[in-house]
Write a protein that holds these residues in place. Structure first.
Motif, PDB file in Angstrom:
ATOM      1  N   GLN A 109       0.804  -1.219   0.000  1.00  0.00           N
ATOM      2  CA  GLN A 109       0.000   0.000   0.000  1.00  0.00           C
ATOM      3  C   GLN A 109       0.840   1.274   0.000  1.00  0.00           C
ATOM      4  N   ASN A 110       2.140   1.149   0.273  1.00  0.00           N
ATOM      5  CA  ASN A 110       2.989   2.334   0.388  1.00  0.00           C
ATOM      6  C   ASN A 110       4.382   2.000  -0.131  1.00  0.00           C
ATOM      7  N   LEU A 111       4.525   1.933  -1.440  1.00  0.00           N
ATOM      8  CA  LEU A 111       5.783   1.525  -2.056  1.00  0.00           C
ATOM      9  C   LEU A 111       6.781   2.688  -2.030  1.00  0.00           C
ATOM     10  N   PRO A 112       7.943   2.521  -1.384  1.00  0.00           N
ATOM     11  CA  PRO A 112       8.922   3.607  -1.267  1.00  0.00           C
ATOM     12  C   PRO A 112       9.803   3.711  -2.506  1.00  0.00           C
ATOM     13  N   LEU A 113       9.177   3.912  -3.652  1.00  0.00           N
ATOM     14  CA  LEU A 113       9.864   3.930  -4.936  1.00  0.00           C
ATOM     15  C   LEU A 113       9.353   5.098  -5.759  1.00  0.00           C
ATOM     16  N   ARG A 114      10.204   5.600  -6.647  1.00  0.00           N
ATOM     17  CA  ARG A 114       9.762   6.737  -7.456  1.00  0.00           C
ATOM     18  C   ARG A 114       8.744   6.283  -8.506  1.00  0.00           C
ATOM     19  N   SER A 115       8.034   7.226  -9.036  1.00  0.00           N
ATOM     20  CA  SER A 115       6.960   6.942  -9.984  1.00  0.00           C
ATOM     21  C   SER A 115       7.506   6.509 -11.338  1.00  0.00           C
ATOM     22  N   GLU A 128      -5.175 -10.774   1.219  1.00  0.00           N
ATOM     23  CA  GLU A 128      -6.173  -9.722   1.086  1.00  0.00           C
ATOM     24  C   GLU A 128      -5.581  -8.330   0.952  1.00  0.00           C
ATOM     25  N   PHE A 129      -4.256  -8.167   1.100  1.00  0.00           N
ATOM     26  CA  PHE A 129      -3.643  -6.853   0.958  1.00  0.00           C
ATOM     27  C   PHE A 129      -3.775  -6.315  -0.459  1.00  0.00           C
ATOM     28  N   LEU A 130      -3.992  -7.193  -1.450  1.00  0.00           N
ATOM     29  CA  LEU A 130      -3.896  -6.764  -2.836  1.00  0.00           C
ATOM     30  C   LEU A 130      -5.092  -5.955  -3.321  1.00  0.00           C
ATOM     31  N   LEU A 131      -6.300  -6.475  -3.098  1.00  0.00           N
ATOM     32  CA  LEU A 131      -7.490  -5.868  -3.690  1.00  0.00           C
ATOM     33  C   LEU A 131      -8.041  -4.747  -2.823  1.00  0.00           C
ATOM     34  N   VAL A 132      -7.209  -3.767  -2.567  1.00  0.00           N
ATOM     35  CA  VAL A 132      -7.643  -2.539  -1.898  1.00  0.00           C
ATOM     36  C   VAL A 132      -7.149  -1.375  -2.739  1.00  0.00           C
ATOM     37  N   PRO A 133      -7.872  -0.249  -2.763  1.00  0.00           N
ATOM     38  CA  PRO A 133      -7.475   0.880  -3.617  1.00  0.00           C
ATOM     39  C   PRO A 133      -6.063   1.372  -3.350  1.00  0.00           C
ATOM     40  N   GLU A 134      -5.615   1.313  -2.087  1.00  0.00           N
ATOM     41  CA  GLU A 134      -4.270   1.811  -1.770  1.00  0.00           C
ATOM     42  C   GLU A 134      -3.187   1.000  -2.484  1.00  0.00           C
ATOM     43  N   SER A 135      -3.328  -0.331  -2.502  1.00  0.00           N
ATOM     44  CA  SER A 135      -2.339  -1.178  -3.173  1.00  0.00           C
ATOM     45  C   SER A 135      -2.374  -0.970  -4.683  1.00  0.00           C
ATOM     46  N   LEU A 136      -3.571  -0.958  -5.258  1.00  0.00           N
ATOM     47  CA  LEU A 136      -3.676  -0.768  -6.697  1.00  0.00           C
ATOM     48  C   LEU A 136      -3.157   0.601  -7.104  1.00  0.00           C
ATOM     49  N   GLY A 137      -3.424   1.615  -6.284  1.00  0.00           N
ATOM     50  CA  GLY A 137      -2.931   2.951  -6.582  1.00  0.00           C
ATOM     51  C   GLY A 137      -1.416   3.034  -6.515  1.00  0.00           C
ATOM     52  N   ALA A 138      -0.822   2.357  -5.542  1.00  0.00           N
ATOM     53  CA  ALA A 138       0.635   2.356  -5.417  1.00  0.00           C
ATOM     54  C   ALA A 138       1.291   1.667  -6.610  1.00  0.00           C
ATOM     55  N   TYR A 171      -8.420 -25.692   0.445  1.00  0.00           N
ATOM     56  CA  TYR A 171      -8.345 -24.310  -0.033  1.00  0.00           C
ATOM     57  C   TYR A 171      -9.655 -23.571   0.239  1.00  0.00           C
ATOM     58  N   GLN A 172     -10.759 -24.263   0.054  1.00  0.00           N
ATOM     59  CA  GLN A 172     -12.058 -23.629   0.276  1.00  0.00           C
ATOM     60  C   GLN A 172     -12.244 -23.248   1.736  1.00  0.00           C
ATOM     61  N   VAL A 173     -12.017 -24.188   2.646  1.00  0.00           N
ATOM     62  CA  VAL A 173     -12.305 -23.931   4.056  1.00  0.00           C
ATOM     63  C   VAL A 173     -11.325 -22.948   4.682  1.00  0.00           C
ATOM     64  N   THR A 174     -10.131 -22.818   4.084  1.00  0.00           N
ATOM     65  CA  THR A 174      -9.167 -21.849   4.611  1.00  0.00           C
ATOM     66  C   THR A 174      -9.288 -20.484   3.941  1.00  0.00           C
ATOM     67  N   GLY A 175     -10.250 -20.344   3.025  1.00  0.00           N
ATOM     68  CA  GLY A 175     -10.469 -19.044   2.404  1.00  0.00           C
ATOM     69  C   GLY A 175      -9.531 -18.721   1.266  1.00  0.00           C
ATOM     70  N   ARG A 178     -11.021 -17.329  -2.003  1.00  0.00           N
ATOM     71  CA  ARG A 178     -11.825 -16.105  -1.982  1.00  0.00           C
ATOM     72  C   ARG A 178     -11.490 -15.179  -3.144  1.00  0.00           C
ATOM     73  N   LEU A 179     -10.193 -14.935  -3.359  1.00  0.00           N
ATOM     74  CA  LEU A 179      -9.810 -14.056  -4.450  1.00  0.00           C
ATOM     75  C   LEU A 179     -10.163 -14.669  -5.796  1.00  0.00           C
ATOM     76  N   ALA A 180      -9.938 -15.963  -5.947  1.00  0.00           N
ATOM     77  CA  ALA A 180     -10.275 -16.628  -7.204  1.00  0.00           C
ATOM     78  C   ALA A 180     -11.767 -16.535  -7.486  1.00  0.00           C
ATOM     79  N   GLN A 181     -12.581 -16.545  -6.444  1.00  0.00           N
ATOM     80  CA  GLN A 181     -14.013 -16.473  -6.628  1.00  0.00           C
ATOM     81  C   GLN A 181     -14.480 -15.095  -7.073  1.00  0.00           C
ATOM     82  N   GLU A 182     -13.603 -14.104  -6.986  1.00  0.00           N
ATOM     83  CA  GLU A 182     -13.916 -12.784  -7.518  1.00  0.00           C
ATOM     84  C   GLU A 182     -13.618 -12.697  -9.012  1.00  0.00           C
ATOM     85  N   VAL A 183     -12.942 -13.703  -9.542  1.00  0.00           N
ATOM     86  CA  VAL A 183     -12.581 -13.703 -10.951  1.00  0.00           C
ATOM     87  C   VAL A 183     -13.762 -14.211 -11.763  1.00  0.00           C
ATOM     88  N   PRO A 184     -14.070 -13.564 -12.867  1.00  0.00           N
ATOM     89  CA  PRO A 184     -15.219 -13.982 -13.669  1.00  0.00           C
ATOM     90  C   PRO A 184     -15.135 -15.444 -14.099  1.00  0.00           C
TER      91      PRO A 184
END
Length: 234
Positions: A109-115, A128-138, A171-175, A178-184
């Motif tokens: 969410q906070n990459l210490p690298l230049r643009s 779950e860190f990935l699919l949040v606006p902060e990570s995608l924005g970084a 994999y199912q019972v440990t969640g 979850r991310l794969a289930q968001e994929v079409p």
């Protein structure tokens, strides 16, 4: 399952995965090999044909296997991970073969690298860190124009043997599905497809979903192409 029990189970799993990625990082390779029947590295390497270079960043690189694979493929590689134990494992692995890869400790969410520094950013089997606006924005910020964000969120067995069915259930019972289930997928609703695409679109990406068939398994790959300035307030 009652809501309180679900919350307890989710917290217990988070704690277990935290231990595996930190205090028990030494066991990560063995665990990943066991739960994939030895296919874990092949699942990760399925991303290689989609990488653009020469400059590549791997986020949450874990014990460093893909860092070496990327360097062996001729890319200039940097790695970022939040776990000090994983950083130590990767440094030892890289030093053992004389690889010159720069590693940093940081959160996605906070990459210490230049643009606009990288042609590609890679993440394999993220939590779950990935699919949040902060990570995608970084990620959007550190990618060059027309850069690629490549994500391998999941893989699943295509066979029906008892061990494969057991691991799929695990994999199912440990969640971990979850991310794969968001994929079409064919059985999913249009609203869920729109939700995932809209998340990436709001962050300035055009999203493609690829399904890669390997021996006895199938890998899901998300290819997010940087296309625009992220939408504000999304």
């Amino acid at each position: 399952m009652p809501a309180r029990l679900r919350e307890y189970w989710a917290n217990l799993l988070r704690f277990g995965f935290h231990l595996l990625y930190n205090q028990l990082a030494w066991s990560y390779d063995a665990v990943s090999w066991l739960v994939s029947f030895g296919a874990w590295r092949d699942w990760q390497r399925a991303a290689l044909p989609y990488i653009l270079g020469p400059d590549v960043l791997e986020i949450a690189h874990g014990p460093g296997h893909m860092l070496l694979a990327l360097q062996d493929a001729g890319y200039r590689v940097r790695g970022i991970d939040l776990s000090p134990q994983m950083l130590a494992l990767s440094r030892r692995r890289l030093q053992k073969v004389g690889a010159n890869v720069s590693l940093l400790r940081a959160a996605a969410q906070n990459l210490p690298l230049r643009s606009q520094l990288f042609d590609s950013v890679l993440v394999t089997f993220p939590s779950e860190f990935l699919l949040v606006p902060e990570s995608l924005g970084a990620v959007h910020r550190v990618l060059k124009d027309d850069g690629r964000f490549i994500i391998v969120p999941a893989a699943q067995f295509t066979g029906h043997s008892l061990p494969e069915r057991f691991v799929e259930w695990l994999y199912q019972v440990t969640g971990q599905r979850r991310l794969a289930q968001e994929v079409p997928a064919q059985e999913q609703t249009g609203s869920r497809r729109h939700s995932l695409r809209q998340l990436f679109h709001s962050a300035g990406f055009c999203l493609e979903i690829h399904s890669i068939t390997l021996k006895q398994s199938q890998v899901t790959l998300l290819l997010a192409q940087k296309t625009s300035i992220p939408e504000q307030g999304k």
